[in-house]
Scaffold this active site. Sequence first.
Site, PDB file in Angstrom:
ATOM      1  N   ASN A 101      -2.197  -8.754   2.629  1.00 43.12           N
ATOM      2  CA  ASN A 101      -0.961  -8.493   1.899  1.00 43.12           C
ATOM      3  C   ASN A 101      -0.375  -7.163   2.363  1.00 43.12           C
ATOM      4  OD1 ASN A 101       0.224 -10.252  -0.087  1.00 43.12           O
ATOM      5  ND2 ASN A 101      -1.710 -10.187  -1.203  1.00 43.12           N
ATOM      6  N   GLU A 122       7.063 -15.469  -3.279  1.00 45.98           N
ATOM      7  CA  GLU A 122       6.527 -14.431  -2.396  1.00 45.98           C
ATOM      8  C   GLU A 122       7.509 -14.191  -1.249  1.00 45.98           C
ATOM      9  OE1 GLU A 122       4.066 -12.369  -1.873  1.00 45.98           O
ATOM     10  OE2 GLU A 122       2.209 -13.003  -2.867  1.00 45.98           O
ATOM     11  N   ASP A 152      -0.279  -5.536  -3.914  1.00 45.57           N
ATOM     12  CA  ASP A 152       0.111  -6.822  -3.348  1.00 45.57           C
ATOM     13  C   ASP A 152       1.172  -6.572  -2.274  1.00 45.57           C
ATOM     14  OD1 ASP A 152       0.838  -9.639  -3.058  1.00 45.57           O
ATOM     15  OD2 ASP A 152      -0.084  -9.966  -5.003  1.00 45.57           O
TER      16      ASP A 152
END
Length: 301
Positions: free
Chosen positions: A156, A16, A205
Amino acid sequence: MNKPELLFDYVGHLPECPTWDHDEQALYWTDILECEIHRFQLHSGEHKVFSFKEEPGCFALRENGGFIVALRSGIWLTDAQGQLETKIGDNPNNPALARFNDGGVDPVGRFWAGDPVGRFWAGTYWGPRDYNGALLCRVDNDLHMQVMQCDILGANGLAFSPDSRWMYTSDTPNHVIYRTPLNTQGEPGLRQVWKTFPCGNGRPDGAAMDSEGCYWSALFDGWRIARFSPQGEILEEYALPVRCPTMVCFGGPEMKTLFITTTRENMTTQECAAYPLSGAIFTLNVAVAGMHKPKFKEITQ
């Protein structure tokens, strides 16, 4: 049409928060579940790993070197080797139920010696998923930390428009992207629903903004990434050979390389075997340059 390509021979668990360092020509990212931050230098191919005792949900580079990192229990400043130096504040959620997730530095705020001084934003992910218990926090340059938004299930998609008038965020489990107006001091107004997504077609996301004000989103469970106009219209879509992209960021010498992180979290052995690139990092050459991510610069007395 350009197609995503592998960055290098790497597969993570939950990569991420990809972050490009223009000075180093290097990509940083976190593997949350492995409690690591990674650095990959494009020209040399050097791959370095910084290990932590807790999950680093998100981080940003500091102007003075090192990271500001949101670990499960709280937010810290580290040195250039990832060693914890200064604790800024505790996780405002119950850390047993919520860890930090997406985050980054805003481009708005004070100027010091001609450089933009950004503030660090970090959202949490509410593990039980029984109600919208996650939060969005901000760390100012004086290291003051405060909760800015709530009523979130999984924070997010943080990105800022090129004119600094809008902050974008997504709530992945709730299938929604929000847009929040910012005043001239960068303070947020009332959050608005900007775009919603039907079930079964991917969930918004992590994200990044390009220089034309278009929002690029990784569509988790959607096998693709997408570019949206400032009005929320889909302008471009790019398929991936994996189900769950997690975030995108711009980088490269001209800021025209899109880096895409993906995950294999919660995938079965059979799915990982069928889609072995799940957890890899991809690159995509694009026509429009992206926005630089500012570095965090603390101001202390």
